[in-house]
Design a protein around this motif. Sequence first.
Motif, PDB file in Angstrom:
ATOM      1  N   VAL A   1      -4.599  -6.356   2.630  1.00 39.70           N
ATOM      2  CA  VAL A   1      -5.216  -6.836   1.398  1.00 39.70           C
ATOM      3  C   VAL A   1      -5.878  -5.590   0.808  1.00 39.70           C
ATOM      4  O   VAL A   1      -6.706  -4.946   1.466  1.00 39.70           O
TER       5      VAL A   1
ATOM      6  N   GLU B   1       4.262 -10.178  -9.333  1.00 44.97           N
ATOM      7  CA  GLU B   1       3.589  -9.276  -8.393  1.00 44.97           C
ATOM      8  C   GLU B   1       4.560  -8.994  -7.248  1.00 44.97           C
ATOM      9  O   GLU B   1       5.086  -9.927  -6.631  1.00 44.97           O
ATOM     10  N   ILE B   2       4.785  -7.709  -6.968  1.00 50.97           N
ATOM     11  CA  ILE B   2       5.653  -7.325  -5.850  1.00 50.97           C
ATOM     12  C   ILE B   2       4.759  -6.849  -4.720  1.00 50.97           C
ATOM     13  O   ILE B   2       4.041  -5.859  -4.869  1.00 50.97           O
ATOM     14  N   GLY B   3       4.779  -7.545  -3.589  1.00 57.30           N
ATOM     15  CA  GLY B   3       3.853  -7.289  -2.473  1.00 57.30           C
ATOM     16  C   GLY B   3       2.744  -8.337  -2.522  1.00 57.30           C
ATOM     17  O   GLY B   3       1.910  -8.299  -3.424  1.00 57.30           O
TER      18      GLY B   3
ATOM     19  N   GLY C   1      -0.215 -11.120  -0.725  1.00 57.62           N
ATOM     20  CA  GLY C   1      -1.368 -11.174   0.171  1.00 57.62           C
ATOM     21  C   GLY C   1      -2.168 -12.404  -0.257  1.00 57.62           C
ATOM     22  O   GLY C   1      -2.896 -12.992   0.510  1.00 57.62           O
ATOM     23  N   GLY C   2      -1.978 -12.766  -1.507  1.00 58.21           N
ATOM     24  CA  GLY C   2      -2.634 -13.959  -2.048  1.00 58.21           C
ATOM     25  C   GLY C   2      -3.813 -13.612  -2.928  1.00 58.21           C
ATOM     26  O   GLY C   2      -3.950 -14.130  -4.035  1.00 58.21           O
TER      27      GLY C   2
ATOM     28  N   ASN D   1      -4.747 -10.878  -4.736  1.00 57.07           N
ATOM     29  CA  ASN D   1      -4.468 -10.315  -6.061  1.00 57.07           C
ATOM     30  C   ASN D   1      -3.769 -11.346  -6.957  1.00 57.07           C
ATOM     31  O   ASN D   1      -4.036 -11.429  -8.155  1.00 57.07           O
TER      32      ASN D   1
ATOM     33  N   ASP E   1       8.420  -9.664   3.438  1.00 56.40           N
ATOM     34  CA  ASP E   1       8.123 -10.172   4.774  1.00 56.40           C
ATOM     35  C   ASP E   1       7.794 -11.669   4.690  1.00 56.40           C
ATOM     36  O   ASP E   1       6.754 -12.054   4.151  1.00 56.40           O
TER      37      ASP E   1
ATOM     38  N   GLU F   1      12.808  -4.609  -4.749  1.00 53.16           N
ATOM     39  CA  GLU F   1      13.753  -3.668  -5.359  1.00 53.16           C
ATOM     40  C   GLU F   1      14.612  -4.377  -6.408  1.00 53.16           C
ATOM     41  O   GLU F   1      15.008  -3.785  -7.401  1.00 53.16           O
TER      42      GLU F   1
ATOM     43  N   THR G   1       2.559  -3.712  -5.706  1.00 53.79           N
ATOM     44  CA  THR G   1       1.407  -3.396  -4.843  1.00 53.79           C
ATOM     45  C   THR G   1       1.877  -2.821  -3.506  1.00 53.79           C
ATOM     46  O   THR G   1       1.251  -3.022  -2.472  1.00 53.79           O
TER      47      THR G   1
ATOM     48  N   ARG H   1       4.028   1.850   2.292  1.00 54.85           N
ATOM     49  CA  ARG H   1       5.332   2.177   1.709  1.00 54.85           C
ATOM     50  C   ARG H   1       6.147   0.933   1.418  1.00 54.85           C
ATOM     51  O   ARG H   1       6.115  -0.029   2.170  1.00 54.85           O
TER      52      ARG H   1
ATOM     53  N   GLN I   1       9.300  -1.201   1.585  1.00 63.01           N
ATOM     54  CA  GLN I   1      10.405  -1.305   2.548  1.00 63.01           C
ATOM     55  C   GLN I   1      11.654  -1.832   1.826  1.00 63.01           C
ATOM     56  O   GLN I   1      11.604  -2.125   0.644  1.00 63.01           O
TER      57      GLN I   1
HETATM   58  C1  LIG Z   1      -0.750  -3.691   0.091  1.00 59.07           C
HETATM   59  S1  LIG Z   1       0.169  -5.109   0.521  1.00 59.07           S
HETATM   60  C2  LIG Z   1      -0.013  -6.180  -0.853  1.00 59.07           C
HETATM   61  C3  LIG Z   1      -1.431  -6.550  -1.158  1.00 59.07           C
HETATM   62  C4  LIG Z   1      -1.566  -7.774  -2.002  1.00 59.07           C
HETATM   63  N1  LIG Z   1      -0.994  -7.633  -3.324  1.00 59.07           N
HETATM   64  C5  LIG Z   1      -3.011  -8.270  -2.118  1.00 59.07           C
HETATM   65  O1  LIG Z   1      -3.176  -9.313  -2.719  1.00 59.07           O
HETATM   66  O2  LIG Z   1      -3.926  -7.607  -1.616  1.00 59.07           O
HETATM   67  C6  LIG Z   1       1.822  -4.529   0.331  1.00 59.07           C
HETATM   68  C7  LIG Z   1       2.887  -5.574   0.625  1.00 59.07           C
HETATM   69  O3  LIG Z   1       4.104  -5.114   0.092  1.00 59.07           O
HETATM   70  C8  LIG Z   1       5.128  -5.685   0.874  1.00 59.07           C
HETATM   71  N2  LIG Z   1       6.382  -5.001   0.610  1.00 59.07           N
HETATM   72  C9  LIG Z   1       6.834  -3.818   1.086  1.00 59.07           C
HETATM   73  N3  LIG Z   1       8.048  -3.560   0.603  1.00 59.07           N
HETATM   74  C10 LIG Z   1       8.393  -4.591  -0.204  1.00 59.07           C
HETATM   75  C11 LIG Z   1       9.522  -4.886  -0.988  1.00 59.07           C
HETATM   76  N4  LIG Z   1      10.581  -4.096  -1.032  1.00 59.07           N
HETATM   77  N5  LIG Z   1       9.530  -6.057  -1.688  1.00 59.07           N
HETATM   78  C12 LIG Z   1       8.473  -6.899  -1.654  1.00 59.07           C
HETATM   79  N6  LIG Z   1       7.367  -6.658  -0.914  1.00 59.07           N
HETATM   80  C13 LIG Z   1       7.323  -5.513  -0.212  1.00 59.07           C
HETATM   81  C14 LIG Z   1       4.605  -5.555   2.283  1.00 59.07           C
HETATM   82  O4  LIG Z   1       5.261  -6.479   3.156  1.00 59.07           O
HETATM   83  C15 LIG Z   1       3.129  -5.838   2.087  1.00 59.07           C
HETATM   84  O5  LIG Z   1       2.803  -7.169   2.402  1.00 59.07           O
END
Ligand SMILES: C[S@@+](CC[C@H](N)C(=O)[O-])C[C@H]1O[C@@H](n2cnc3c(N)ncnc32)[C@H](O)[C@@H]1O
Length: 411
Positions: free
Chosen positions: A63, A86-88, A90-91, A93, A113, A140, A155, A210, A212
């Motif tokens: 987070v 939102e890409i990434g 956690g809930g 944001n 994930d 991607e 994110t 990073r 993935q």
């Molecule tokens: C820093 S966290 C996100 C934080 C979140 N936005 C928050 O509310 O705090 C980064 C997330 O990006 C995800 N992630 C990494 N590569 C990704 C991809 N190609 N597509 C979607 N999510 C990805 C990771 O699994 C991870 O959960």
Amino acid sequence: MVDRTVAKRAMLDMPPLSAPEEQALRTVPRELFLPGLELTDVYAEQAVVTKRDQERGVALSSVSAPAIIATMLHRADIRPGHRILEIGSGGYNAALIRELTGAGGDVTSIDIDPEVVDRAGRFLDHAGYRDVHVAAADGEHGFARRAPYDRILVTAGAWDVPPAWRDQLAPGGRMVVPMRIRGLTRCLTLERAAEGHWSCVAVDMCGFVRMQGAGEHWEPMPYLNDEPDRRVGLRLEDGPSADVAALRRALAREPDTVWSGVLVQAEEPTDDQDLWIATAADEWALLTADREAIRSGLVTPTWALGTPTLLNADGTGFAYRTLRRHPTREGRWEFGAIGHGPQARATAERLCDLMAAWDRDLRGRPGPEITLHPVSKPDHRLPAGRVIDKRSTRMVLNWTATTEEEKKEEL
Ligand SMILES: C[S@@+](CC[C@H](N)C(=O)[O-])C[C@H]1O[C@@H](n2cnc3c(N)ncnc32)[C@H](O)[C@@H]1O
């Protein structure tokens, strides 16, 4: 937490948050997205790692820290009714974004994930944000099913802007994305410009896990010694030619130190200097060091996780940036360079020259103009500047544009 964020932004001369942004941060209970954590830790100025790759020792999910969340929300300029991707996940944001779009908007949050998606979905439900759409997908490819989006917020640390983001962004849309630029990470706020390129309207410091999946990108990261817990490494993004065996021998040789005469105050942000050296130097690398390598005096870089470094022309020696308390100027620190191996002194002097050029010509000024162009655009149609070729785009960093603009203003 919000008071601290607001005060810090004012202290650093950053644009103030809008009233709705501040209100959103005051409204969403961060602890509901970090169950089990002490409240003091939930509201501290830190990212909280929620999943780790044990083998590589790197964070996979977290987070994010309050300050960068606030910055990205502000840069995104989210309005009521907006459709957001939102890409990434956690809930947390996503809940803030939903506060800003209101019920008339539409929020989609995807994560590669499924475990993260499941957790984010449960937390959002529990916190009352039941209309945020969460899904497992590789960012991607964006998320075509719910496109177009007025804003895309990434994110995770990206290395490129894939075509899907361009295709799924509505006309006049905006994207906020932490982007790796020659190994450095900067959060770019990008808008579509004429002729199909992206124009960067703001650059902010950040650090992110990073990306993935299909867009994943790892640069070569050779170690220069074999001492566990005392390792020194180089990150060689955009591939300067390196003779790793020779560089390992170079580290073992007596170093040569040169001081630059460039002075800074403690805590003064100088991240533009890193970006400048990365732009100006071909043989650019970042030096990394375990804590014990620094404590024992094997190396004294300015930052353990990635200090500006130059290789010599044939990649057999290197010099990295260092910092010392100035011997006579009270409260001032001085940048220098420590060279190892063949041409150690010359390489250290060249690094000092680049720091001095930054000090003389660029310090305190707006950073470079950053644009991203389609890969098909030939060199002669690109603006002047350092070209960084990615898979789907050609990034150009142009420092002269800002100085030229200032010259015109002065006239
Ligand atoms: C820093 S966290 C996100 C934080 C979140 N936005 C928050 O509310 O705090 C980064 C997330 O990006 C995800 N992630 C990494 N590569 C990704 C991809 N190609 N597509 C979607 N999510 C990805 C990771 O699994 C991870 O959960």
